[in-house]
Design an enzyme around this catalytic site. Structure first.
Site, short mmCIF file in Angstrom:
data_model
loop_
_atom_site.label_atom_id
_atom_site.label_comp_id
_atom_site.label_asym_id
_atom_site.label_seq_id
_atom_site.Cartn_x
_atom_site.Cartn_y
_atom_site.Cartn_z
N TYR A 79 0.85 -1.20 0.00
CA TYR A 79 0.00 0.00 0.00
C TYR A 79 0.89 1.25 0.00
O TYR A 79 0.81 2.11 0.88
CB TYR A 79 -0.92 -0.01 1.21
CG TYR A 79 -2.13 -0.92 1.08
CD1 TYR A 79 -2.07 -2.09 0.35
CD2 TYR A 79 -3.32 -0.61 1.71
CE1 TYR A 79 -3.17 -2.93 0.23
CE2 TYR A 79 -4.43 -1.44 1.60
CZ TYR A 79 -4.33 -2.60 0.85
OH TYR A 79 -5.42 -3.43 0.74
N TYR A 203 -4.70 -9.62 -8.75
CA TYR A 203 -4.45 -9.92 -7.34
C TYR A 203 -3.30 -10.90 -7.16
O TYR A 203 -2.46 -10.74 -6.27
CB TYR A 203 -5.71 -10.47 -6.68
CG TYR A 203 -6.48 -9.44 -5.90
CD1 TYR A 203 -6.47 -9.42 -4.52
CD2 TYR A 203 -7.24 -8.47 -6.56
CE1 TYR A 203 -7.18 -8.48 -3.80
CE2 TYR A 203 -7.94 -7.51 -5.86
CZ TYR A 203 -7.91 -7.51 -4.48
OH TYR A 203 -8.60 -6.56 -3.77
N SER A 299 -19.39 3.60 -5.78
CA SER A 299 -19.10 3.27 -4.39
C SER A 299 -19.71 1.92 -4.06
O SER A 299 -20.88 1.67 -4.37
CB SER A 299 -19.67 4.34 -3.45
OG SER A 299 -19.58 3.92 -2.09
N THR A 514 -9.10 -1.98 -2.58
CA THR A 514 -8.06 -1.57 -1.64
C THR A 514 -8.03 -0.05 -1.54
O THR A 514 -8.27 0.64 -2.53
CB THR A 514 -6.67 -2.06 -2.08
OG1 THR A 514 -6.32 -1.44 -3.33
CG2 THR A 514 -6.62 -3.57 -2.21
#
Length: 559
Positions: A79, A203, A299, A514
């Protein structure tokens, strides 16, 4: 006249964009305005009473306890943008630390080590050795071949798996969906068989470092409290302290575009809006030359429905408001993606969560005894539950406002239309009480040695303050089957002032679902508009190219 930025949505993406504009662009906060229907975004967490007060849902008879629609797992190694931005933001609890320092210090002091990741009827916790021990991935040769082929596919070849589901990719090896790997993977990241093989490929590359430790989830980085209090509130304060204007309960309903000589040019000239807490008053914001617009074009918590301990949810059939605005833009320009691919098939994307608040620690202590782990050690899944039921017992307290005697934990199921194993009705029709009864049934079945859960069910139920069910029709929509072009670029070609910052904008390599993806979108958008060279983007790790990591992953495939 000073340049201005208008942010539609106040989730982490636009908050990060505001920080990038101030930190790296030299902007002043009073140049930035943020419009939001809610303050939480997908990083939610609140006392039920505060949540209802903020959003006006008065239909619940019980407004006690706490609510978290979902939980976000952070990762220290991958991240990169998140940690970089949060190094700029002071902690609210420890002002001498940044948010990055606070989170990593907490996580290093409370490392995750899940020892009850998978549970089944026959073996209980699958950690006792033998063929079902979840340390084993349980792949056969064809599983390994297909997974490796998917992972090794070059990015330039992604179009070969346009609209291909994971189930379709493994159609010649359905055994994959009986493996420990699949049970862990789908419930860790909220994938389904119907989900996109393209996203699974991303991923497997981006999270290859976690592949060898997915059984313990040691790569999960946890925040001291829920992500709203640990991340969103500090970011909002940072921006507010610098003069950023937050306008809550204003719904942007339509873009106004300039009719240019070059019809491909995308220039926003106005934003029509509706004041949802002021008699639906309407108006328009003029976007001047040089101003910028950052839109959250989707969203995963849009159109959610809530219940309480004795009230089931009533399904909200509304098309996602954030995606509706995106869809309006696509009616003007052909190159802005296809919102319906993500927001018009609930079967692919829906799941359901429930948050339990109790007034003593008995239930959580019993869960800790049965799962053999302290609160905070990630995720437990009942692999043969009809709904694919999982729970997360957070490190306590999970909310600043929790009293010493209170505990809060969270559960979810990926298949809310299926009936429960102990409560004979579809999960989506259950009250919060019935969802807890369903969970207690599975805990009791696991706890055959003492039968403590069965003998103390009444005591547990008497301790319950509230159980809040939440149905989220779009929770996994970012994994829906898609093709190249279904997501718009962060800054679409020919766009002069409109950027998309969300899980539904397109970037190479990185993975959706994420916070990293939202933070990265924000940086790409800001740097593009400010003319900062791409070489100045925060460097990302490429563990999928590191021989030692690949060797460990290969060994795990045969474990």
């Amino acid at each position: 006249m000073a340049q201005k930025a208008y942010m539609i949505g106040t989730g982490v993406g636009n908050l990060a964009a505001g920080i990038y504009l101030i930190r790296d662009g030299g902007w002043h906060g009073d140049q930035i305005t943020m419009f939001g229907l809610e303050k939480h975004g997908a990083n939610d967490g609140a006392a039920v009473e505060d949540y209802i007060s903020e959003y006006g849902n008065q239909s619940l008879s019980n407004q006690k306890g706490f609510l978290a629609k979902g939980g976000r797992m952070l990762n220290e190694e991958t991240y990169e943008n998140l940690w970089d931005v949060l190094r700029e933001v002071p902690s609210l609890d420890h002002p001498d630390k940044t948010v990055t320092e606070e989170i990593l210090d907490f996580d290093h002091a409370h490392p995750t080590h899940d020892i009850a990741r998978l549970i089944d009827k026959m073996d209980g916790i699958r950690n006792k050795g033998g063929k079902n021990d979840y340390r084993h991935m349980q792949f056969n040769t064809r599983d390994r071949m297909l997974l490796t082929k998917l992972m090794m596919m070059p990015e330039s070849k992604e179009s070969e798996i346009n609209d291909i589901s994971i189930e379709k990719w493994f159609e010649n090896s359905p055994h994959m969906f009986t493996t420990n790997f699949w049970y862990m993977w789908q419930t860790t990241f909220a994938f389904k068989k119907e989900s996109s093989a393209m996203e699974l490929r991303r991923y497997m590359n981006r999270m290859i470092l976690e592949f060898s430790r997915i059984n313990t989830l040691e790569g999960v980085t946890r925040t001291p409290y829920n992500q709203y209090e640990s991340i969103i509130l500090p970011m909002r304060k940072y921006l507010s302290d610098r003069g950023v204007t937050f306008v809550d309960n204003r719904k942007i309903t339509e873009f106004k575009f300039k009719d240019t000589a070059l019809r491909d040019d995308i220039v926003v000239t106005g934003l029509e809006y509706e004041e949802v807490d002021n008699d639906n008053q309407i108006g328009e914001i003029v976007i001047n030359d040089g101003d910028l617009v950052f839109d959250t074009n989707g969203s995963i918590t849009d159109s959610s429905s809530m219940g309480d301990i004795d009230t089931p949810i009533v399904e909200n059939m509304e098309y996602a408001p954030s995606a509706k605005l995106w869809k309006q833009a696509t009616e003007h320009f052909y190159s802005l993606g296809k919102p319906d691919k993500f927001f018009n098939d609930r079967q692919q994307s829906e799941w359901m969560s429930f948050t339990v608040t109790t007034d003593n620690h008995f239930a959580v202590n019993e869960i800790a005894r049965i799962t053999q782990q302290e609160p905070g050690n990630a995720l437990n899944t009942w692999v043969d539950s009809n709904n694919l039921l999982s729970i997360v017992v957070h490190h306590q307290p999970h909310f600043h406002a929790q009293k010493e005697n209170e505990t809060v934990f969270w559960g979810y199921c990926l298949y809310p239309r299926r009936k429960g194993d102990f409560v004979q009705k579809p999960f989506i029709e259950m009250t919060g009480r019935e969802m807890l009864e369903e969970l207690l049934g599975h805990l009791a079945q696991t706890d055959t040695a003492t039968d403590n859960i069965s003998r103390h069910t009444d005591e547990i139920m008497d301790s319950v303050v509230n159980v809040i069910p939440v149905y989220m029709p779009y929770a996994s929509s970012l994994f829906n089957r898609r093709a190249i072009g279904d997501r718009p670029d962060v800054v679409p070609e020919h766009s002069k002032n409109l950027a998309f910052i969300s899980q539904f904008a397109e970037m190479p390599f990185d993975m959706v679902f994420t916070e990293q993806y939202s933070f990265r979108c924000a940086q790409v958008a800001v740097y593009k508009f400010l003319g900062i060279l791409d070489t100045q983007l925060t460097p990302m790790h490429h563990y999928e190219k590191m021989p030692k990591v690949l060797a460990k992953a290969t060994k795990t495939m045969f474990r």
